[in-house]
Design an enzyme around this catalytic site. Structure first.
Site: not given
Ligand code: 13P
Length: 331
Positions: A177, A219
């Site tokens: 992420e 992500k």
């Protein structure tokens, strides 16, 4: 590393028409969320809130995996069932946030570096043994005057790659992420430029450390104007620039993409995802891994009161169901 296990898990995480629920707010973040509804931040209330979320009826129709904070991963529900076992029993893969948070980056004013690599190998082995199927590590990149620096991008992306390779050694799918923060007055073009540098650096580092992309979930944040920009780009522009950026930066064999909501309103987060899936042909599954855009309205309705539980759960499910439809372009 067993590539079959990794690929199978990643495929389940990317099952149509589902997404991933982020409910892994760290201690300072959950403190803020509970303070916003005047509920005391203690272990019982954190458990009550998270039990409300996971017991929402039909959650598994829309959610393939749930990211837990380590406290929740080891916590029991009121009836004594472990959260992670309960999730497994309803067909939702349990995952765990394993980073130790974004801290001030030495000699880099206003920038952050995510910590948590020391001792990670042993922690991951234990999480896998306890039933975790995937993990999450969040790096934050801030746009501002003279930042982000190359040092901040490169150091954070290298840490993400080191985390990802340790996860895969333990047969856990890494969610990587890299969040380019929405805070500030920057333009969508500034965001595009920084997101591209960040993703190029990320995939260069993942490749360098032999990370297996079909067993990796990205992500990212969307390419979007800063929240304080006075002429923010419209939703078509956000969706189109985001997809152009991802197509240029993300290898096709990455198992899938699941966005964070990053401070967008519920409506923005679902509309952007819907347009991306409706108007583009995509080489990977593109879905959601939202926290606020799924939870915020339910939290504001709950207010810590048992009598609001059912209404709050139905609001959460409505949010999850709308995001699910957006993830297949059918909103
Ligand atoms: P938001 O969707 O609220 O941005 O949270 C996603 C997340 O997991 C941040 O790490």
């Amino acid at each position: 590393m067993d590539k079959n296990i990794l690929q199978e898990t990643a495929k389940k995480m990317m099952t149509l028409p589902k997404g991933i629920l982020a409910m892994d707010e760290s201690s300072p973040t959950i403190a803020k969320r509970l303070a916003s509804i005047n509920v005391e931040n203690n272990e019982i209330n954190r458990r009550r809130y998270r039990e409300l979320i996971v017991t929402s009826p039909d959650l598994s129709k829309y959610i393939s995996g749930a990211i837990l904070f380590e406290e929740t991963f080891d916590q029991k529900m009121e009836d004594g069932t472990l959260f992670r076992d309960y999730l497994n029993s309803i067909g939702i893969l349990p995952g765990i946030k394993v980073d130790k948070g974004a801290k001030d980056f030495s000699c880099h004013p206003n920038e952050k570096i995510t910590e948590g690599l020391d001792g990670l190998r042993d922690r991951l082995a234990k999480y896998y043994e306890d039933g975790a199927k995937f993990c999450k590590w969040r790096a934050v990149i801030t746009i501002g005057k003279d930042i982000p620096s190359e040092g901040c991008i490169e150091s954070n992306m290298n840490s993400l790659a080191r985390y990802a390779s340790l996860c895969q050694e333990n047969n856990l799918v890494p969610i990587v992420e890299p969040e380019v923060l929405i805070n500030g007055p920057h333009s969508i073009e500034d965001c595009d430029k920084v997101t591209r540098s960040t993703l190029h650096s990320l995939f260069r580092n993942l490749e360098m450390l032999n990370v297996y992309l079909p067993g990796t979930v990205l992500k990212p944040s969307m390419v979007i104007s800063g929240e304080d920009n006075s002429s923010r780009a419209d939703k078509d522009k956000v969706a189109n620039m985001t997809i152009d950026c991802l197509k240029d930066c993300v290898p096709n064999d990455t198992s899938g993409i699941a966005f964070l909501s990053g401070g967008q309103t519920d409506c923005e987060a679902e509309e952007h995802l819907n347009i991306m899936n409706k108007n583009h042909s995509l080489p990977w599954r593109v879905t959601f891994s939202y926290a606020r855009a799924i939870q915020a309205a339910a939290l504001a309705t709950w207010l810590g009161k048992d009598e609001n539980l059912i209404t709050s759960q139905s609001i959460l499910i409505e949010r999850a169901s709308r995001c699910s439809r957006a993830s297949v372009g059918e909103l």
